[in-house]
Design a protein around this motif. Structure first.
Motif, PDB file in Angstrom:
ATOM      1  N   UNK A   1      -3.413   0.398   8.354  1.00 32.38           N
ATOM      2  CA  UNK A   1      -2.849  -0.816   8.950  1.00 32.38           C
ATOM      3  C   UNK A   1      -3.289  -0.994  10.392  1.00 32.38           C
ATOM      4  N   UNK A   2      -3.247   0.100  11.148  1.00 35.41           N
ATOM      5  CA  UNK A   2      -3.621   0.032  12.559  1.00 35.41           C
ATOM      6  C   UNK A   2      -5.100  -0.315  12.707  1.00 35.41           C
ATOM      7  N   UNK A   3      -5.915   0.374  11.945  1.00 39.79           N
ATOM      8  CA  UNK A   3      -7.365   0.148  11.999  1.00 39.79           C
ATOM      9  C   UNK A   3      -7.690  -1.308  11.665  1.00 39.79           C
ATOM     10  N   UNK A   4      -7.041  -1.757  10.600  1.00 45.56           N
ATOM     11  CA  UNK A   4      -7.266  -3.127  10.139  1.00 45.56           C
ATOM     12  C   UNK A   4      -6.863  -4.139  11.207  1.00 45.56           C
ATOM     13  N   UNK A   5      -5.692  -3.920  11.806  1.00 42.81           N
ATOM     14  CA  UNK A   5      -5.195  -4.845  12.822  1.00 42.81           C
ATOM     15  C   UNK A   5      -6.129  -4.880  14.013  1.00 42.81           C
ATOM     16  N   UNK A   6      -6.574  -3.704  14.427  1.00 44.92           N
ATOM     17  CA  UNK A   6      -7.442  -3.624  15.599  1.00 44.92           C
ATOM     18  C   UNK A   6      -8.775  -4.318  15.317  1.00 44.92           C
ATOM     19  N   UNK A   7      -9.338  -4.048  14.132  1.00 45.71           N
ATOM     20  CA  UNK A   7     -10.615  -4.675  13.774  1.00 45.71           C
ATOM     21  C   UNK A   7     -10.462  -6.199  13.692  1.00 45.71           C
TER      22      UNK A   7
ATOM     23  N   UNK B   1       0.827  -1.206   0.000  1.00 45.38           N
ATOM     24  CA  UNK B   1       0.000   0.000   0.000  1.00 45.38           C
ATOM     25  C   UNK B   1       0.863   1.259   0.000  1.00 45.38           C
ATOM     26  N   UNK B   2       1.837   1.322   0.920  1.00 47.26           N
ATOM     27  CA  UNK B   2       2.640   2.546   1.013  1.00 47.26           C
ATOM     28  C   UNK B   2       3.531   2.699  -0.219  1.00 47.26           C
ATOM     29  N   UNK B   3       4.007   1.583  -0.781  1.00 47.92           N
ATOM     30  CA  UNK B   3       4.798   1.644  -2.013  1.00 47.92           C
ATOM     31  C   UNK B   3       3.974   2.258  -3.147  1.00 47.92           C
ATOM     32  N   UNK B   4       2.762   1.761  -3.315  1.00 51.20           N
ATOM     33  CA  UNK B   4       1.895   2.255  -4.375  1.00 51.20           C
ATOM     34  C   UNK B   4       1.593   3.738  -4.195  1.00 51.20           C
ATOM     35  N   UNK B   5       1.222   4.113  -2.978  1.00 48.21           N
ATOM     36  CA  UNK B   5       0.845   5.504  -2.718  1.00 48.21           C
ATOM     37  C   UNK B   5       2.034   6.439  -2.920  1.00 48.21           C
ATOM     38  N   UNK B   6       3.184   6.075  -2.342  1.00 49.23           N
ATOM     39  CA  UNK B   6       4.366   6.941  -2.432  1.00 49.23           C
ATOM     40  C   UNK B   6       4.842   7.053  -3.881  1.00 49.23           C
ATOM     41  N   UNK B   7       4.851   5.936  -4.602  1.00 46.21           N
ATOM     42  CA  UNK B   7       5.248   5.968  -6.012  1.00 46.21           C
ATOM     43  C   UNK B   7       4.317   6.898  -6.797  1.00 46.21           C
ATOM     44  N   UNK B   8       3.016   6.787  -6.492  1.00 40.37           N
ATOM     45  CA  UNK B   8       2.028   7.670  -7.127  1.00 40.37           C
ATOM     46  C   UNK B   8       2.344   9.133  -6.851  1.00 40.37           C
ATOM     47  N   UNK B   9       2.692   9.439  -5.591  1.00 40.67           N
ATOM     48  CA  UNK B   9       3.025  10.816  -5.206  1.00 40.67           C
ATOM     49  C   UNK B   9       4.234  11.335  -5.988  1.00 40.67           C
ATOM     50  N   UNK B  10       5.268  10.499  -6.058  1.00 36.08           N
ATOM     51  CA  UNK B  10       6.510  10.919  -6.717  1.00 36.08           C
ATOM     52  C   UNK B  10       6.271  11.152  -8.209  1.00 36.08           C
TER      53      UNK B  10
ATOM     54  N   UNK C   1      -5.567   0.561  -9.407  1.00 31.42           N
ATOM     55  CA  UNK C   1      -4.748   0.705  -8.203  1.00 31.42           C
ATOM     56  C   UNK C   1      -5.594   0.467  -6.950  1.00 31.42           C
ATOM     57  N   UNK C   2      -6.761   1.114  -6.933  1.00 34.62           N
ATOM     58  CA  UNK C   2      -7.646   0.964  -5.779  1.00 34.62           C
ATOM     59  C   UNK C   2      -8.054  -0.491  -5.567  1.00 34.62           C
ATOM     60  N   UNK C   3      -8.332  -1.161  -6.674  1.00 33.78           N
ATOM     61  CA  UNK C   3      -8.734  -2.558  -6.604  1.00 33.78           C
ATOM     62  C   UNK C   3      -7.614  -3.402  -5.997  1.00 33.78           C
ATOM     63  N   UNK C   4      -6.396  -3.169  -6.481  1.00 31.67           N
ATOM     64  CA  UNK C   4      -5.229  -3.907  -5.976  1.00 31.67           C
ATOM     65  C   UNK C   4      -5.024  -3.663  -4.485  1.00 31.67           C
ATOM     66  N   UNK C   5      -5.119  -2.375  -4.123  1.00 31.24           N
ATOM     67  CA  UNK C   5      -4.915  -2.010  -2.729  1.00 31.24           C
ATOM     68  C   UNK C   5      -5.990  -2.642  -1.843  1.00 31.24           C
ATOM     69  N   UNK C   6      -7.223  -2.538  -2.329  1.00 31.57           N
ATOM     70  CA  UNK C   6      -8.327  -3.128  -1.570  1.00 31.57           C
ATOM     71  C   UNK C   6      -8.120  -4.610  -1.362  1.00 31.57           C
TER      72      UNK C   6
END
Ligand SMILES: Nc1ncnc2c1ncn2[C@@H]1O[C@H](COP(=O)(O)OP(=O)(O)O)[C@@H](O)[C@H]1O
Ligand SMILES: [Mg+2]
Lengths: 227, 245
Positions: free
Chosen positions: A199-205, A55-64, A97-102
């Protein structure tokens, strides 16, 4: 003697209720457990690490890439285009991208639940023993919830670091000096924050169900001798 | 005359296994007096553990009831039952049941935390109790780092730390060699003598009977007979062909 005790049979409400253990104490106990079980915890965390790294790789790459497209330097535009980036419309890639991330996040959720259910099964006897010592269901819920959440948060942080590093290395390899020159600090921080929250939300849930499942284990299970 | 601390009244336990019913207990009635050391003797599968589970409030009888100090366990709420387990009973298991990720000190302290003390107070009491069972120096070791006998000593410290009235030990020497087993039995015997704790142990080893005030022989879920201290040696003599000192 027998006569006497049968007439003086006490009523249940004379017996006090067992005290509840505060969250802070449960946290200390669980933290120590996670640390001592670190290798096992790392395996449990693997799913979270990978999903959040992705997730963070995809998002950061998108930003760059977005920042480089926006810089609109002709030399760079050539490199971008040869790398397959559509410099005129970056939008239609987003659904994919969203589909992959989801999908990766869903896998992560299932992964945590599965790993925790296994951990509970492995430790049925331990839970039974704690109940023999006077643990309430609420303590078991707290400690498994804390344990699973802690592992999730550690896994998330580890995943973030990996995802960020890989994104940086790939971007530097592809676009060289243009990356530090046009690095989108704000949006990258934003992406890391989003990934951390996710990640935190997911782990807690994902920790809730296994924690309740753990608390349902019976103290008789402590007595059972295997083999 | 000492008073009855545990009353077991016509306790039956039937396990439903598909179409078949397994009668683990077929109506057990027994009174155990305060400060007594009782051994439950019987072959494997005779129902010893099932009886222990009933006395410890870990499982509910299909019929009949168990009371401790006059309180019927079946009438207690889960939180009251947890209180009884924590304050009144010390459990000792055949396979020690220590928490593998906790040190000796932490394994004992957790029982004290459930009692309601702060972690700092709990550790202090745990260290004292470990000292008393002869584990003073190894308190920071994990269970996997000490011998089986020492693990059982940690478990005994854990059972004693809350100063229970009753110790329930289900085959406490089952996983130990003969010599270590005797040491453990002696230690439990000492605790009974020094603190007046009621001790109930299950065993199928004749050699473990010497410390007992009485022996309850069970077979196939029913009591065969109850022998008092004086009769035990004769009993062993007639089975073993030799008398134990
Ligand atoms: N959870 C259970 N489900 C079905 N049968 C059981 C269960 N626990 C014990 N039993 C049966 O009850 C009988 C008594 O078992 P147990 O109390 O463990 O004996 P012991 O401790 O004397 O070896 C045995 O026949 C055993 O197979
Ligand atoms: Mg048994």
């Amino acid at each position: 003697m027998q006569q006497k005790s049968s007439t003086s049979l006490a009523v249940g409400h004379d017996i006090p209720e067992q005290v509840r253990i505060p969250w802070s104490t449960a946290f200390m106990i669980s933290l120590a457990g996670v640390r001592r079980r670190l290798l096992r915890s790392l395996v449990t965390m693997a799913g979270v690490v990978l999903a959040i790294a992705f997730l963070s790789y995809m998002l950061v790459t998108g930003n760059i890439t977005a920042a480089l497209v926006e810089a609109n330097i002709s030399d760079l535009n050539v490199i971008l285009q040869s790398a397959g980036v559509d410099i005129h419309a970056a939008d239609h890639r987003d659904t994919m991208l969203l589909l992959l991330i989801g999908l990766s996040l869903f896998t992560c959720l299932v992964g945590i639940i599965n790993a925790m259910l296994m951990a509970v099964t492995e430790r049925i006897k331990e839970i039974g023993t704690l109940k023999c010592l006077g643990a309430l269901d609420s303590f078991i819920v707290k400690s498994y919830f804390i344990e699973s959440s802690l592992q999730g948060v550690f896994g998330t942080v580890l995943g973030l670091v990996i995802g960020l590093l890989v994104a940086l290395i790939v971007a530097l390899y592809g676009y060289g000096r243009y990356v530090p020159a046009h690095f989108p600090v704000a949006s990258v921080l934003m992406s890391l924050g989003k990934s951390f929250l996710m990640g935190t939300l997911l782990s807690v849930v994902a920790s809730i169900a296994p924690a309740y499942w753990a608390a349902k284990k019976e103290p008789v299970d402590a007595m059972r001798v295997e083999e | 005359m000492s008073e009855t601390i545990i009353r077991v009244r016509d306790v039956k336990k039937i396990y439903r296994m598909g179409a078949e019913d397994v009668y683990a207990l077929r109506g057990i009635t027994v009174d155990i007096k305060k400060g007594e050391y009782v051994s439950i003797m019987g072959p494997s599968g005779s129902g010893k553990s099932t009886l222990f589970n009933m006395i410890g409030g870990l499982d509910t009888p299909t019929e009949g009831d168990v009371s401790i100090e006059g309180y019927r366990l079946s009438e207690l709420t889960p939180r009251q039952l947890a209180w009884v387990r924590c304050h009144k009973i010390g459990f000792i298991f055949q396979s020690f049941n220590l928490i593998p990720t906790m040190t000796a000190l932490e394994n004992v302290a957790i029982a004290r935390i459930f009692y309601g003390l702060t972690p700092a107070q709990a550790r202090r009491d745990a260290a004292k109790t470990l000292e008393r069972v002869g584990l003073g120096e190894r308190i920071h070791h994990l269970p996997s780092e000490v011998s089986g006998g020492q693990q059982q000593r940690i478990a005994i410290a854990r059972a004693l730390v809350n100063e229970p009235d009753i110790i329930l030990a289900d085959e406490p020497t089952g996983n130990l060699d003969l010599h270590t087993g005797e040491e453990i039995i002696n230690l439990i015997g000492e605790m009974k003598a020094n603190f007046g704790i009621t001790v109930i142990t299950a065993t199928h080893d004749m050699k473990m009977l010497s410390a007992s005030d009485s022996v309850v022989w069970i077979n196939d879920g029913a009591i065969e007979r109850i022998a008092k201290k004086g009769e035990i040696e004769i009993e062993i003599g007639s089975i073993d062909g030799s008398t134990l000192a």
